[in-house]
Design an enzyme around this catalytic site. Structure first.
Site, PDB file in Angstrom:
ATOM      1  N   GLU A   4      13.305   1.649   6.602  1.00 13.85           N
ATOM      2  CA  GLU A   4      12.287   1.181   7.252  1.00 13.85           C
ATOM      3  C   GLU A   4      12.626   0.103   8.478  1.00 13.85           C
ATOM      4  O   GLU A   4      13.709  -0.275   8.685  1.00 13.85           O
ATOM      5  CB  GLU A   4      11.650   0.008   6.343  1.00 13.85           C
ATOM      6  CG  GLU A   4      10.578  -0.885   6.916  1.00 13.85           C
ATOM      7  CD  GLU A   4       9.716  -1.807   5.772  1.00 13.85           C
ATOM      8  OE1 GLU A   4       8.874  -1.700   5.978  1.00 13.85           O
ATOM      9  OE2 GLU A   4      10.532  -2.214   5.254  1.00 13.85           O
ATOM     10  N   GLU A  29      15.659  -4.500  11.300  1.00 13.46           N
ATOM     11  CA  GLU A  29      15.222  -5.333  11.687  1.00 13.46           C
ATOM     12  C   GLU A  29      15.751  -6.382  12.890  1.00 13.46           C
ATOM     13  O   GLU A  29      16.987  -7.331  13.156  1.00 13.46           O
ATOM     14  CB  GLU A  29      14.114  -6.932  10.401  1.00 13.46           C
ATOM     15  CG  GLU A  29      14.461  -7.537  10.971  1.00 13.46           C
ATOM     16  CD  GLU A  29      12.599  -6.670  11.710  1.00 13.46           C
ATOM     17  OE1 GLU A  29      12.439  -7.181  12.941  1.00 13.46           O
ATOM     18  OE2 GLU A  29      11.535  -6.717  11.839  1.00 13.46           O
ATOM     19  N   ASP A  79       5.661  -2.992  17.567  1.00 15.37           N
ATOM     20  CA  ASP A  79       5.229  -3.960  18.943  1.00 15.37           C
ATOM     21  C   ASP A  79       4.241  -2.570  19.184  1.00 15.37           C
ATOM     22  O   ASP A  79       4.583  -2.057  20.044  1.00 15.37           O
ATOM     23  CB  ASP A  79       6.026  -4.580  19.043  1.00 15.37           C
ATOM     24  CG  ASP A  79       5.321  -5.766  20.434  1.00 15.37           C
ATOM     25  OD1 ASP A  79       4.794  -5.080  20.796  1.00 15.37           O
ATOM     26  OD2 ASP A  79       6.285  -6.990  20.782  1.00 15.37           O
ATOM     27  N   LYS A  83       0.208  -4.248  27.597  1.00 15.65           N
ATOM     28  CA  LYS A  83       0.359  -4.536  28.847  1.00 15.65           C
ATOM     29  C   LYS A  83       1.041  -2.780  29.213  1.00 15.65           C
ATOM     30  O   LYS A  83       2.189  -2.455  29.112  1.00 15.65           O
ATOM     31  CB  LYS A  83       0.702  -5.752  29.787  1.00 15.65           C
ATOM     32  CG  LYS A  83       0.526  -6.786  29.311  1.00 15.65           C
ATOM     33  CD  LYS A  83       1.032  -7.948  30.098  1.00 15.65           C
ATOM     34  CE  LYS A  83      -0.072  -9.291  29.192  1.00 15.65           C
ATOM     35  NZ  LYS A  83       0.873 -10.175  30.039  1.00 15.65           N
ATOM     36  N   ASP A 115      -2.538  -0.683  14.180  1.00 20.84           N
ATOM     37  CA  ASP A 115      -4.449  -0.792  14.308  1.00 20.84           C
ATOM     38  C   ASP A 115      -4.042  -1.299  15.524  1.00 20.84           C
ATOM     39  O   ASP A 115      -4.495  -1.745  16.240  1.00 20.84           O
ATOM     40  CB  ASP A 115      -3.951  -2.307  13.214  1.00 20.84           C
ATOM     41  CG  ASP A 115      -3.639  -3.834  14.301  1.00 20.84           C
ATOM     42  OD1 ASP A 115      -2.151  -3.504  14.883  1.00 20.84           O
ATOM     43  OD2 ASP A 115      -3.475  -4.972  13.402  1.00 20.84           O
ATOM     44  N   THR A 153       1.079  -4.687   3.956  1.00 19.47           N
ATOM     45  CA  THR A 153       1.953  -5.952   3.847  1.00 19.47           C
ATOM     46  C   THR A 153       1.159  -7.041   4.329  1.00 19.47           C
ATOM     47  O   THR A 153       0.226  -6.724   4.649  1.00 19.47           O
ATOM     48  CB  THR A 153       2.557  -4.944   5.547  1.00 19.47           C
ATOM     49  OG1 THR A 153       1.670  -5.136   6.255  1.00 19.47           O
ATOM     50  CG2 THR A 153       4.253  -4.490   5.326  1.00 19.47           C
ATOM     51  N   GLU A 156      -0.564  -6.249   7.373  1.00 20.98           N
ATOM     52  CA  GLU A 156      -1.496  -5.346   7.601  1.00 20.98           C
ATOM     53  C   GLU A 156      -3.374  -6.579   6.927  1.00 20.98           C
ATOM     54  O   GLU A 156      -4.181  -6.137   7.561  1.00 20.98           O
ATOM     55  CB  GLU A 156      -1.661  -4.240   6.626  1.00 20.98           C
ATOM     56  CG  GLU A 156      -2.615  -2.942   6.175  1.00 20.98           C
ATOM     57  CD  GLU A 156      -2.466  -2.134   5.566  1.00 20.98           C
ATOM     58  OE1 GLU A 156      -3.149  -1.374   4.621  1.00 20.98           O
ATOM     59  OE2 GLU A 156      -1.501  -1.078   5.916  1.00 20.98           O
TER      60      GLU A 156
END
Length: 174
Positions: A4, A29, A79, A83, A115, A153, A156
């Site tokens: 993950e 992470e 992420d 921009k 999203d 999550t 989400e």
């Protein structure tokens, strides 16, 4: 072994590893705070098959794992770097996909949720342009989770509450 990439607050890896105790999971992470949040959701009794690594993931991922050793990858809400001048920082790039293809077993799947519609299009374009991946579904971006055991999550749930709908994608290494 499954990866993950970006564990967030740890809901997914904590619950999914319980549903599938027959597999091992590594959560990658970059943020120490997120590692700590994930650790709060894990117990040695319920999640003996989970390990976490504090690591910024990029195209050097192929140096961490042997070739064709990873059975699947989950990437939820990477992420989007919205921009234009920051697009080079996006995780999903051709170099990263080449590294990912090296460590994935043939037919292994990469599950991605975002999203951000612009980033979803970017992700789709990058995967479809890469010779090692194909989309599992004919409809390339799905508005409803096609994943049998979908685990929402915190992020989400929060984004849905604010009116941002996720888009789900599933790719297979060929």
């Amino acid at each position: 072994m499954y990866l993950e990439i970006g564990c967030g607050k740890g809901e997914f890896i904590a619950r999914y590893s319980i549903l599938h105790p027959e597999y091992n999971y590594i959560g990658l992470e970059a943020a120490e705070k997120r590692i700590n949040n994930t650790l709060k959701k894990l117990t040695p009794e319920q999640n003996p098959n989970v390990r976490l690594m504090r690591l910024y993931v990029d195209n050097s991922i192929c140096q961490l794992f042997p070739a064709e050793s990873v059975s699947g990858v989950f990437i939820q809400y990477p992420d989007p770097w919205p921009k234009r001048k920051h697009h080079r920082r996006r995780l999903i790039q051709q170099e990263f996909l080449s590294s990912l293809a090296m460590i994935l077993k043939p037919l292994a799947q990469v599950q991605i949720t975002t999203d951000n519609s612009d980033y979803a299009t970017w992700i789709l374009d990058e995967f479809l342009a890469h010779p090692s991946f194909i989309s599992v579904y004919e409809e390339l971006m799905l508005k409803e989770s096609p994943f049998e055991e979908h685990i929402p999550t915190w992020y989400e749930s929060e984004q849905r509450r604010q009116g941002f709908e996720p888009q789900y994608m599933l790719f297979k290494r060929i």
